[in-house]
Enzyme design. Structure first.
Site, PDB file in Angstrom:
ATOM      1  N   LYS A  79       2.738  69.268  48.282  1.00  0.00           N
ATOM      2  CA  LYS A  79       1.547  69.883  47.687  1.00  0.00           C
ATOM      3  C   LYS A  79       0.916  69.009  46.612  1.00  0.00           C
ATOM      4  O   LYS A  79      -0.246  69.209  46.248  1.00  0.00           O
ATOM      5  CB  LYS A  79       1.880  71.262  47.120  1.00  0.00           C
ATOM      6  CG  LYS A  79       2.822  71.268  45.944  1.00  0.00           C
ATOM      7  CD  LYS A  79       3.101  72.683  45.472  1.00  0.00           C
ATOM      8  CE  LYS A  79       4.083  72.707  44.304  1.00  0.00           C
ATOM      9  NZ  LYS A  79       3.572  72.012  43.108  1.00  0.00           N
ATOM     10  N   ASP A  80       1.673  68.014  46.091  1.00  0.00           N
ATOM     11  CA  ASP A  80       1.130  67.124  45.064  1.00  0.00           C
ATOM     12  C   ASP A  80       0.362  65.941  45.644  1.00  0.00           C
ATOM     13  O   ASP A  80      -0.320  65.225  44.905  1.00  0.00           O
ATOM     14  CB  ASP A  80       2.265  66.576  44.189  1.00  0.00           C
ATOM     15  CG  ASP A  80       2.935  67.655  43.345  1.00  0.00           C
ATOM     16  OD1 ASP A  80       2.274  68.670  43.059  1.00  0.00           O
ATOM     17  OD2 ASP A  80       4.116  67.478  42.983  1.00  0.00           O
ATOM     18  N   ARG A 127      -4.694  78.927  41.386  1.00  0.00           N
ATOM     19  CA  ARG A 127      -4.475  79.674  42.630  1.00  0.00           C
ATOM     20  C   ARG A 127      -3.693  80.961  42.358  1.00  0.00           C
ATOM     21  O   ARG A 127      -4.081  82.044  42.834  1.00  0.00           O
ATOM     22  CB  ARG A 127      -3.696  78.803  43.631  1.00  0.00           C
ATOM     23  CG  ARG A 127      -3.192  79.562  44.865  1.00  0.00           C
ATOM     24  CD  ARG A 127      -2.244  78.715  45.694  1.00  0.00           C
ATOM     25  NE  ARG A 127      -1.043  78.336  44.971  1.00  0.00           N
ATOM     26  CZ  ARG A 127       0.030  79.107  44.832  1.00  0.00           C
ATOM     27  NH1 ARG A 127       0.046  80.320  45.346  1.00  0.00           N
ATOM     28  NH2 ARG A 127       1.088  78.677  44.155  1.00  0.00           N
ATOM     29  N   ARG A 128      -2.608  80.847  41.618  1.00  0.00           N
ATOM     30  CA  ARG A 128      -1.811  82.037  41.299  1.00  0.00           C
ATOM     31  C   ARG A 128      -2.592  82.981  40.392  1.00  0.00           C
ATOM     32  O   ARG A 128      -2.542  84.203  40.566  1.00  0.00           O
ATOM     33  CB  ARG A 128      -0.493  81.623  40.637  1.00  0.00           C
ATOM     34  CG  ARG A 128       0.482  80.937  41.590  1.00  0.00           C
ATOM     35  CD  ARG A 128       1.739  80.495  40.875  1.00  0.00           C
ATOM     36  NE  ARG A 128       2.699  79.909  41.802  1.00  0.00           N
ATOM     37  CZ  ARG A 128       3.382  78.797  41.568  1.00  0.00           C
ATOM     38  NH1 ARG A 128       3.203  78.138  40.433  1.00  0.00           N
ATOM     39  NH2 ARG A 128       4.246  78.342  42.455  1.00  0.00           N
ATOM     40  N   ARG A 145       2.764  75.161  31.231  1.00  0.00           N
ATOM     41  CA  ARG A 145       3.181  74.025  32.040  1.00  0.00           C
ATOM     42  C   ARG A 145       4.624  73.708  31.694  1.00  0.00           C
ATOM     43  O   ARG A 145       5.175  74.225  30.730  1.00  0.00           O
ATOM     44  CB  ARG A 145       2.300  72.807  31.768  1.00  0.00           C
ATOM     45  CG  ARG A 145       1.040  72.739  32.609  1.00  0.00           C
ATOM     46  CD  ARG A 145       0.505  71.308  32.647  1.00  0.00           C
ATOM     47  NE  ARG A 145       1.472  70.415  33.284  1.00  0.00           N
ATOM     48  CZ  ARG A 145       1.426  69.085  33.174  1.00  0.00           C
ATOM     49  NH1 ARG A 145       0.497  68.504  32.454  1.00  0.00           N
ATOM     50  NH2 ARG A 145       2.332  68.343  33.784  1.00  0.00           N
ATOM     51  N   ARG A 151       9.735  76.926  31.861  1.00  0.00           N
ATOM     52  CA  ARG A 151       8.976  78.126  32.251  1.00  0.00           C
ATOM     53  C   ARG A 151       9.823  79.383  32.154  1.00  0.00           C
ATOM     54  O   ARG A 151       9.389  80.400  31.606  1.00  0.00           O
ATOM     55  CB  ARG A 151       8.410  77.938  33.663  1.00  0.00           C
ATOM     56  CG  ARG A 151       7.421  76.781  33.749  1.00  0.00           C
ATOM     57  CD  ARG A 151       6.814  76.651  35.131  1.00  0.00           C
ATOM     58  NE  ARG A 151       6.064  75.406  35.252  1.00  0.00           N
ATOM     59  CZ  ARG A 151       5.028  75.234  36.058  1.00  0.00           C
ATOM     60  NH1 ARG A 151       4.628  76.210  36.834  1.00  0.00           N
ATOM     61  NH2 ARG A 151       4.404  74.069  36.100  1.00  0.00           N
ATOM     62  N   CYS A 238      -5.616  69.888  44.488  1.00  0.00           N
ATOM     63  CA  CYS A 238      -4.403  70.694  44.443  1.00  0.00           C
ATOM     64  C   CYS A 238      -4.415  71.696  43.298  1.00  0.00           C
ATOM     65  O   CYS A 238      -3.578  72.602  43.253  1.00  0.00           O
ATOM     66  CB  CYS A 238      -3.169  69.792  44.355  1.00  0.00           C
ATOM     67  SG  CYS A 238      -3.144  68.725  42.894  1.00  0.00           S
TER      68      CYS A 238
END
Length: 308
Positions: A79-80, A127-128, A145, A151, A238
């Site tokens: 995804k990166d 997106r989330r 981040r 997190r 992305c």
């Protein structure tokens, strides 16, 4: 035997992912492999990814190390990777994908539906954020981040009531049981390519390309090809509020590829959700066709707002 130098980011998750690939190469090809850690712009900066340009911040340094010959292959979270190919390099293997779904890690073992109004949910992903706000749960999204420990630490410290993460990362770190809910893609579609790894080497390195090809999974490659084709056609990076998930299913006439996608606004409205299907060997065309349909519904405006 020549030792293959595998370039990886230095985070615990990146090293774990790279060790997994190294172990498979050793076991399945007999190759000798050593890891070489490389610092990337995304690792060094604490700024939001969008402000760094989004695409490529976790992979550019690895790719340049490959081109210089400092390493022989690199392992990325797919995804990166930017959707525009680098002509100097080839993604020689996309191994079988880990679970692509998102998860919630929340205080007191709570699920999204059990969190109270005003609960603070941490995520650095537009997106989330877009999909979470679209659920209308009345929670507050907090920008964060950092690595998995950082997190989850925000929940343990009470700074957040919960955080959203990729399940694949927790599984690979042996921490899947820390998730308090695995989120159904009907509620939150993952990032294109989430849960998949990309093994990249120089395009002219035939020997390494052949070794890596033994790790390739055709179903995973077809699925992520559709997802990334959609992302490329939308001209979204992305860090854009775009979710997509393709799956291979057995149909009446053989295998079929089903692709679902969402483009949203971080506020939660408007949101565009569409799906398409086709043959696995037509994966790129399926993704492009679905993106064109979404653009016709106004997805270009949502992507442009996210990029501004």
């Amino acid at each position: 035997m020549t030792t293959l130098r595998l370039g990886t980011r230095a985070s615990a998750l990146a090293v774990t992912q790279s060790e997994h690939i190294a172990a498979r190469l050793r076991a399945e090809t007999g190759a000798s492999v050593e890891l070489v850690t490389i610092s990337t712009e995304g690792d060094r900066s604490t700024a939001p990814l969008a402000s760094l340009g989004g695409q490529g911040v976790f992979v550019a340094a690895l790719r340049e190390a490959l081109v210089r010959g400092d390493v022989d292959l690199a392992v990325h979270s797919l995804k990166d990777l930017p959707t525009t190919p680098d002509p100097r390099l080839v993604v020689a293997a996309i191994p079988r994908r880990e679970d692509p779904r998102d998860v919630l890690v929340a205080r007191d073992g709570l699920t999204l539906g059990e969190l109270p109004q005003g609960a603070r949910i941490g995520t650095g992903s537009p997106r989330r954020q877009a999909q979470l706000n679209a659920l209308g749960l009345g929670v507050e999204v907090v920008g964060i981040r950092g690595n998995v420990d950082t997190r989850i630490g925000k929940v343990l410290s009470g700074e957040c009531d919960g955080v959203l993460l990729a399940r694949a990362g927790l599984v690979r770190l042996g921490r899947a049981d820390e998730a308090t809910e695995v989120i159904d893609p009907l509620q939150m579609l993952p990032a294109p390519g989430q849960g998949a790894l990309a093994c990249e080497c120089r395009v002219d390195d035939v020997a390494t390309t052949r070794l890596l090809a033994q790790l390739d999974d055709s179903d995973t490659r077809a699925a992520v090809t559709a997802e990334r084709s959609l992302l490329a056609t939308l001209e979204a990076g992305c860090s854009a509020p775009v979710g997509a998930l393709a799956e291979i299913a057995v149909g009446d006439d053989g295998d079929e590829l089903w692709l679902r996608a969402v483009v949203g606004d971080v506020s939660g409205s408007p949101t565009i959700r569409l799906s398409a299907s086709g043959l696995p060997e037509e994966a790129a065309a399926v993704g492009e066709r679905l993106a064109v349909e979404m653009l016709a519904e106004g997805a270009d405006a949502l992507v442009a707002v996210a990029a501004s």
